[in-house]
Scaffold this motif. Structure first.
Motif, PDB file in Angstrom:
ATOM      1  N   LEU A 198      11.912  38.642 -52.946  1.00  0.00           N
ATOM      2  CA  LEU A 198      11.837  39.587 -54.059  1.00  0.00           C
ATOM      3  C   LEU A 198      12.772  40.768 -53.819  1.00  0.00           C
ATOM      4  O   LEU A 198      13.486  41.203 -54.713  1.00  0.00           O
ATOM      5  N   TRP A 199      12.784  41.296 -52.608  1.00  0.00           N
ATOM      6  CA  TRP A 199      13.631  42.423 -52.244  1.00  0.00           C
ATOM      7  C   TRP A 199      15.115  42.061 -52.382  1.00  0.00           C
ATOM      8  O   TRP A 199      15.909  42.829 -52.923  1.00  0.00           O
ATOM      9  N   VAL A 200      15.484  40.861 -51.909  1.00  0.00           N
ATOM     10  CA  VAL A 200      16.877  40.412 -52.006  1.00  0.00           C
ATOM     11  C   VAL A 200      17.261  40.188 -53.465  1.00  0.00           C
ATOM     12  O   VAL A 200      18.340  40.595 -53.904  1.00  0.00           O
ATOM     13  N   ALA A 201      16.387  39.561 -54.246  1.00  0.00           N
ATOM     14  CA  ALA A 201      16.676  39.327 -55.662  1.00  0.00           C
ATOM     15  C   ALA A 201      16.875  40.653 -56.394  1.00  0.00           C
ATOM     16  O   ALA A 201      17.800  40.789 -57.195  1.00  0.00           O
ATOM     17  N   HIS A 205      22.300  33.729 -58.459  1.00  0.00           N
ATOM     18  CA  HIS A 205      21.552  33.616 -57.201  1.00  0.00           C
ATOM     19  C   HIS A 205      20.302  34.496 -57.248  1.00  0.00           C
ATOM     20  O   HIS A 205      19.225  34.081 -56.830  1.00  0.00           O
ATOM     21  N   GLY A 206      20.451  35.706 -57.759  1.00  0.00           N
ATOM     22  CA  GLY A 206      19.313  36.615 -57.881  1.00  0.00           C
ATOM     23  C   GLY A 206      18.250  36.066 -58.815  1.00  0.00           C
ATOM     24  O   GLY A 206      17.051  36.157 -58.535  1.00  0.00           O
ATOM     25  N   ARG A 207      18.686  35.490 -59.933  1.00  0.00           N
ATOM     26  CA  ARG A 207      17.729  34.919 -60.880  1.00  0.00           C
ATOM     27  C   ARG A 207      16.999  33.725 -60.280  1.00  0.00           C
ATOM     28  O   ARG A 207      15.795  33.544 -60.495  1.00  0.00           O
ATOM     29  N   GLN A 249      12.993  33.370 -59.708  1.00  0.00           N
ATOM     30  CA  GLN A 249      12.213  32.220 -60.172  1.00  0.00           C
ATOM     31  C   GLN A 249      11.381  31.635 -59.033  1.00  0.00           C
ATOM     32  O   GLN A 249      10.233  31.241 -59.230  1.00  0.00           O
ATOM     33  N   GLN A 250      11.949  31.596 -57.834  1.00  0.00           N
ATOM     34  CA  GLN A 250      11.214  31.069 -56.690  1.00  0.00           C
ATOM     35  C   GLN A 250      10.016  31.967 -56.367  1.00  0.00           C
ATOM     36  O   GLN A 250       8.921  31.478 -56.092  1.00  0.00           O
ATOM     37  N   VAL A 251      10.212  33.283 -56.420  1.00  0.00           N
ATOM     38  CA  VAL A 251       9.115  34.209 -56.157  1.00  0.00           C
ATOM     39  C   VAL A 251       8.033  34.039 -57.222  1.00  0.00           C
ATOM     40  O   VAL A 251       6.831  34.019 -56.907  1.00  0.00           O
ATOM     41  N   THR A 252       8.437  33.910 -58.474  1.00  0.00           N
ATOM     42  CA  THR A 252       7.485  33.703 -59.565  1.00  0.00           C
ATOM     43  C   THR A 252       6.657  32.444 -59.318  1.00  0.00           C
ATOM     44  O   THR A 252       5.443  32.445 -59.487  1.00  0.00           O
ATOM     45  N   ASP A 266       6.182  31.019 -56.300  1.00  0.00           N
ATOM     46  CA  ASP A 266       5.367  31.241 -55.093  1.00  0.00           C
ATOM     47  C   ASP A 266       4.084  31.979 -55.417  1.00  0.00           C
ATOM     48  O   ASP A 266       3.051  31.737 -54.812  1.00  0.00           O
ATOM     49  N   LEU A 267       4.148  32.897 -56.360  1.00  0.00           N
ATOM     50  CA  LEU A 267       2.987  33.712 -56.720  1.00  0.00           C
ATOM     51  C   LEU A 267       2.199  33.126 -57.886  1.00  0.00           C
ATOM     52  O   LEU A 267       1.276  33.748 -58.394  1.00  0.00           O
ATOM     53  N   ASP A 268       2.564  31.937 -58.336  1.00  0.00           N
ATOM     54  CA  ASP A 268       1.921  31.250 -59.464  1.00  0.00           C
ATOM     55  C   ASP A 268       1.915  32.130 -60.719  1.00  0.00           C
ATOM     56  O   ASP A 268       0.901  32.220 -61.422  1.00  0.00           O
ATOM     57  N   LEU A 269       3.035  32.788 -60.985  1.00  0.00           N
ATOM     58  CA  LEU A 269       3.148  33.628 -62.170  1.00  0.00           C
ATOM     59  C   LEU A 269       3.856  32.896 -63.310  1.00  0.00           C
ATOM     60  O   LEU A 269       3.928  33.441 -64.403  1.00  0.00           O
ATOM     61  N   ALA A 270       4.350  31.703 -63.035  1.00  0.00           N
ATOM     62  CA  ALA A 270       5.083  30.967 -64.065  1.00  0.00           C
ATOM     63  C   ALA A 270       4.144  30.249 -65.004  1.00  0.00           C
ATOM     64  O   ALA A 270       3.070  29.900 -64.730  1.00  0.00           O
TER      65      ALA A 270
END
Length: 52
Positions: A16-19, A37-39, A43-46, A48-52
């Motif tokens: 998240l910090w890098v994005a 790359h940031g997007r 998406q990966q963080v989203t 990981d946190l089951d926010l998608a």
């Protein structure tokens, strides 16, 4: 001494910090390939946190 894998919460926070850094940089400098790359990280963080 072998290196241990960091805890998953740490990796999620780091992604998240890098994005955020990438997206902030690319908002000031037109670099669309780098922004992608940031997007992807966001998406990966989203996911990981089951926010998608």
């Amino acid at each position: 001494m072998p290196l241990a894998r960091p805890p998953e919460a740490y990796l999620t926070c780091l992604r998240l910090w890098v994005a955020a850094g990438i997206l902030l940089f690319t908002s000031k400098h037109a670099d669309e390939p780098f922004a992608e790359h940031g997007r992807r990280l966001l998406q990966q963080v989203t996911g990981d946190l089951d926010l998608a």
